[in-house]
Design a protein around this motif. Sequence first.
Motif, PDB file in Angstrom:
ATOM      1  N   GLN A  50      42.154  38.468  37.116  1.00  0.00           N
ATOM      2  CA  GLN A  50      42.871  39.693  37.452  1.00  0.00           C
ATOM      3  C   GLN A  50      44.171  39.791  36.655  1.00  0.00           C
ATOM      4  OE1 GLN A  50      43.376  40.530  41.634  1.00  0.00           O
ATOM      5  NE2 GLN A  50      41.324  39.811  42.127  1.00  0.00           N
ATOM      6  N   ALA A  51      44.855  38.662  36.493  1.00  0.00           N
ATOM      7  CA  ALA A  51      46.128  38.663  35.758  1.00  0.00           C
ATOM      8  C   ALA A  51      45.920  39.073  34.298  1.00  0.00           C
ATOM      9  CB  ALA A  51      46.789  37.295  35.841  1.00  0.00           C
TER      10      ALA A  51
ATOM     11  N   ALA B 258      45.051  42.735  34.053  1.00  0.00           N
ATOM     12  CA  ALA B 258      46.271  43.544  34.213  1.00  0.00           C
ATOM     13  C   ALA B 258      47.061  43.583  32.911  1.00  0.00           C
ATOM     14  CB  ALA B 258      47.125  42.985  35.348  1.00  0.00           C
TER      15      ALA B 258
ATOM     16  N   SER C 101      48.839  47.516  36.893  1.00  0.00           N
ATOM     17  CA  SER C 101      49.611  46.475  37.578  1.00  0.00           C
ATOM     18  C   SER C 101      48.692  45.480  38.288  1.00  0.00           C
ATOM     19  CB  SER C 101      50.581  47.091  38.583  1.00  0.00           C
ATOM     20  OG  SER C 101      49.882  47.570  39.719  1.00  0.00           O
ATOM     21  N   LYS C 102      49.194  44.244  38.431  1.00  0.00           N
ATOM     22  CA  LYS C 102      48.421  43.217  39.133  1.00  0.00           C
ATOM     23  C   LYS C 102      48.135  43.634  40.575  1.00  0.00           C
ATOM     24  CE  LYS C 102      51.159  39.813  37.639  1.00  0.00           C
ATOM     25  NZ  LYS C 102      51.760  38.476  37.574  1.00  0.00           N
TER      26      LYS C 102
ATOM     27  N   SER D 271      44.441  44.108  42.167  1.00  0.00           N
ATOM     28  CA  SER D 271      44.079  43.434  43.414  1.00  0.00           C
ATOM     29  C   SER D 271      43.534  44.430  44.431  1.00  0.00           C
ATOM     30  CB  SER D 271      45.295  42.711  43.984  1.00  0.00           C
ATOM     31  OG  SER D 271      44.967  42.095  45.205  1.00  0.00           O
TER      32      SER D 271
END
Length: 89
Positions: free
Chosen positions: A20-21, A24, A30-31, A35
Motif C-alpha cells: 500500500q505504501a 501510494a 494518500s496512504k 487503506s
Amino acid sequence: MAKETITKLGLYLSRKPLSQAKLARMTGISKDRISRLHVDLTTKPTIDEVYLISLALEVNLNEIAAFLCKDLKLRPKSEWDVTPSKKTK
C-alpha cells in the motif's frame, strides 16, 4: 470487536505484489485513502484512482474494471423501452 472487511478493490490489490505504501508513492494517492479503498466498504474509488492504480500495477484498466464490476448486469431487455401509457380523452 470490529469485523474485518475487504473491498473488491482491496481483494484485487491483495493479489498483487505491491505494498500500500509503494502504491501510494507511485500514484500520489494518500496512504490513508489507499487503506480506505482496501477495507472501507463505503469508500468508492474514482475512475482517476483506478486508472492510476492500473498504471502502477502495469495492468490494463479493463482488467481491474472487469474484476470490480463482474457482478453488474444490464436490466432485463423487457424493461428497456417501457414508456408510460398516455391516456387520451
